[in-house]
Design a protein around this motif. Structure first.
Motif, short mmCIF file in Angstrom:
data_model
loop_
_atom_site.label_atom_id
_atom_site.label_comp_id
_atom_site.label_asym_id
_atom_site.label_seq_id
_atom_site.Cartn_x
_atom_site.Cartn_y
_atom_site.Cartn_z
N VAL A 157 -27.50 62.56 -4.13
CA VAL A 157 -27.06 63.94 -3.94
C VAL A 157 -27.66 64.50 -2.66
O VAL A 157 -27.07 65.36 -2.00
CB VAL A 157 -27.45 64.78 -5.17
N LEU A 185 -25.73 61.94 0.73
CA LEU A 185 -24.33 61.62 0.95
C LEU A 185 -23.68 62.71 1.80
O LEU A 185 -24.11 63.85 1.80
CB LEU A 185 -23.62 61.46 -0.39
N PHE A 223 -19.29 67.02 -0.17
CA PHE A 223 -19.44 67.53 -1.53
C PHE A 223 -18.84 66.59 -2.56
O PHE A 223 -19.43 66.32 -3.61
CB PHE A 223 -18.77 68.89 -1.63
N ARG A 268 -21.03 63.63 -3.10
CA ARG A 268 -22.22 63.98 -3.88
C ARG A 268 -21.90 64.14 -5.34
O ARG A 268 -22.74 63.89 -6.22
CB ARG A 268 -22.81 65.28 -3.36
N LEU A 269 -20.67 64.56 -5.63
CA LEU A 269 -20.25 64.70 -7.03
C LEU A 269 -20.21 63.35 -7.73
O LEU A 269 -20.51 63.24 -8.91
CB LEU A 269 -18.87 65.35 -7.05
N THR A 291 -18.51 68.02 -14.30
CA THR A 291 -18.23 67.50 -12.97
C THR A 291 -16.75 67.64 -12.62
O THR A 291 -16.39 68.02 -11.50
CB THR A 291 -18.63 66.01 -12.92
N VAL A 315 -14.61 69.88 -13.84
CA VAL A 315 -14.24 71.29 -13.65
C VAL A 315 -14.69 71.76 -12.28
O VAL A 315 -13.95 72.46 -11.56
CB VAL A 315 -14.86 72.13 -14.77
N LEU A 316 -15.89 71.33 -11.85
CA LEU A 316 -16.40 71.74 -10.54
C LEU A 316 -15.55 71.16 -9.42
O LEU A 316 -15.21 71.84 -8.45
CB LEU A 316 -17.85 71.28 -10.41
N ARG A 349 -12.38 70.26 -9.59
CA ARG A 349 -11.06 70.89 -9.55
C ARG A 349 -11.14 72.28 -8.95
O ARG A 349 -10.24 72.71 -8.22
CB ARG A 349 -10.48 70.95 -10.96
N ALA A 350 -12.24 73.00 -9.25
CA ALA A 350 -12.42 74.33 -8.67
C ALA A 350 -12.54 74.25 -7.15
O ALA A 350 -11.94 75.04 -6.41
CB ALA A 350 -13.65 75.01 -9.26
N ALA A 351 -13.31 73.26 -6.65
CA ALA A 351 -13.47 73.12 -5.21
C ALA A 351 -12.16 72.74 -4.56
O ALA A 351 -11.82 73.19 -3.47
CB ALA A 351 -14.54 72.07 -4.90
N ARG A 402 -9.12 73.48 -5.63
CA ARG A 402 -8.15 74.58 -5.63
C ARG A 402 -8.52 75.66 -4.65
O ARG A 402 -7.65 76.35 -4.14
CB ARG A 402 -8.06 75.17 -7.03
N VAL A 403 -9.83 75.81 -4.38
CA VAL A 403 -10.22 76.79 -3.37
C VAL A 403 -9.82 76.31 -1.99
O VAL A 403 -9.50 77.10 -1.11
CB VAL A 403 -11.74 77.05 -3.49
N GLY A 404 -9.80 74.99 -1.78
CA GLY A 404 -9.31 74.47 -0.52
C GLY A 404 -10.32 73.68 0.27
O GLY A 404 -10.14 73.49 1.46
N LEU A 405 -11.37 73.21 -0.40
CA LEU A 405 -12.38 72.42 0.31
C LEU A 405 -11.80 71.06 0.65
O LEU A 405 -11.29 70.35 -0.21
CB LEU A 405 -13.60 72.26 -0.61
#
Lengths: 90, 100
Positions: free
Chosen positions: B24, B27, B30, B33-34, B80, B82-83, B85-87, B89-92
Motif C-alpha cells: 500500500v 505501489l 490507487f 494499492r487496492l 474493497t 465498494v471503494l 466502484r466509488a472511485a 464512478r467519480v472518474g479516477l
C-alpha cells in the motif's frame, strides 16, 4: 507464547505506523480512506493479540467483534458519501 | 504441539500483513494499492485468526473467533469493491505506462 504475542503486536503496530504515511500523503481522498480501512483491520488484530497477552481474552474478543462491525459499516457509508460528492482532491 | 502450529500460522499471517502494508505504501496508483490492501492484507488477517483459533481451542472464545474470521472473509473484499466502484464512478483514471 506470551512473548511471541507481544512481538506480534509490536509488528502490527509497525504496520499501523507505516500506513499512516499513506493516510497523510495520499494524493486523492480514496487513498486516505483505503489507508484508514486497512488501519481498522490492523486494530482488530491488535485488540485480539493484546487480549491474549493480558490474559483477559474474553473481553478483548468482544471488543474486536464490535470494532469490526462498526468499522465495516462506517467504511461503506463514507465510500458512498464520497461517491455522491464527486470531488477527488483532498 | 498446538502452540507450535498456532505460532507458525500467526507468523505466516504477520508476513502477509507486513507485505501488504509495504505494498500500500509503494505501489504507484490507487487501484494497484487496492489490490495489495484487499487481497494480501485480508489473507494475512485470515491466517492470523486461524492461528489464534488453533491456540484457543474448541471453546466459546474459539467460536467467537470463528465468527470474526467469517465476518472479515465476507466484509473486507466487499468494502474493497465498494471503494473501487466509488472511485471509478467519480472518474479516477487508472495509471497507464507511458508509450515508448
Amino acid at each position: 507464547m506470551t512473548y511471541f504475542f507481544l512481538i506480534a503486536s509490536g509488528l502490527v503496530a509497525l504496520k499501523i505506523i507505516l500506513l499512516l504515511f499513506r493516510v497523510l500523503r495520499g494524493p486523492t481522498i480514496f487513498d486516505r480512506m483505503l489507508g484508514t480501512g486497512v488501519i481498522g483491520t490492523g486494530v482488530i488484530l491488535l485488540l485480539l493479540l493484546l487480549g491474549f497477552v493480558t490474559g483477559r481474552e474474553d473481553m478483548y474478543i468482544d471488543m474486536a467483534m464490535a470494532y469490526a462491525a462498526l468499522g465495516f459499516i462506517g467504511y461503506l457509508i463514507v465510500a458512498k458519501y464520497f461517491e455522491r460528492k464527486g470531488d477527488i482532491d483532498g | 504441539m498446538s502452540s507450535i502450529v498456532a505460532g507458525l500460522l500467526l507468523a505466516g499471517g504477520l508476513f502477509f500483513i507486513l507485505v501488504g502494508a509495504i505494498g500500500v505504501l509503494r505501489l504507484p496508483d490507487f487501484y494497484t494499492r487496492l489490490h495489495a490492501a484487499g487481497k494480501c492484507d485480508t489473507l494475512g488477517m485470515l491466517l492470523s485468526l486461524v492461528g489464534l483459533m488453533v491456540y484457543e481451542g474448541p471453546t466459546l472464545n474459539g467460536l467467537k473467533l470463528l465468527l470474526i474470521w467469517g465476518f472479515i472473509l465476507l466484509a473486507s473484499p466487499t468494502g474493497t469493491h465498494v471503494l473501487s466502484r466509488a472511485a471509478y464512478r467519480v472518474g479516477l483514471k487508472p495509471w497507464m505506462r507511458e508509450e515508448g
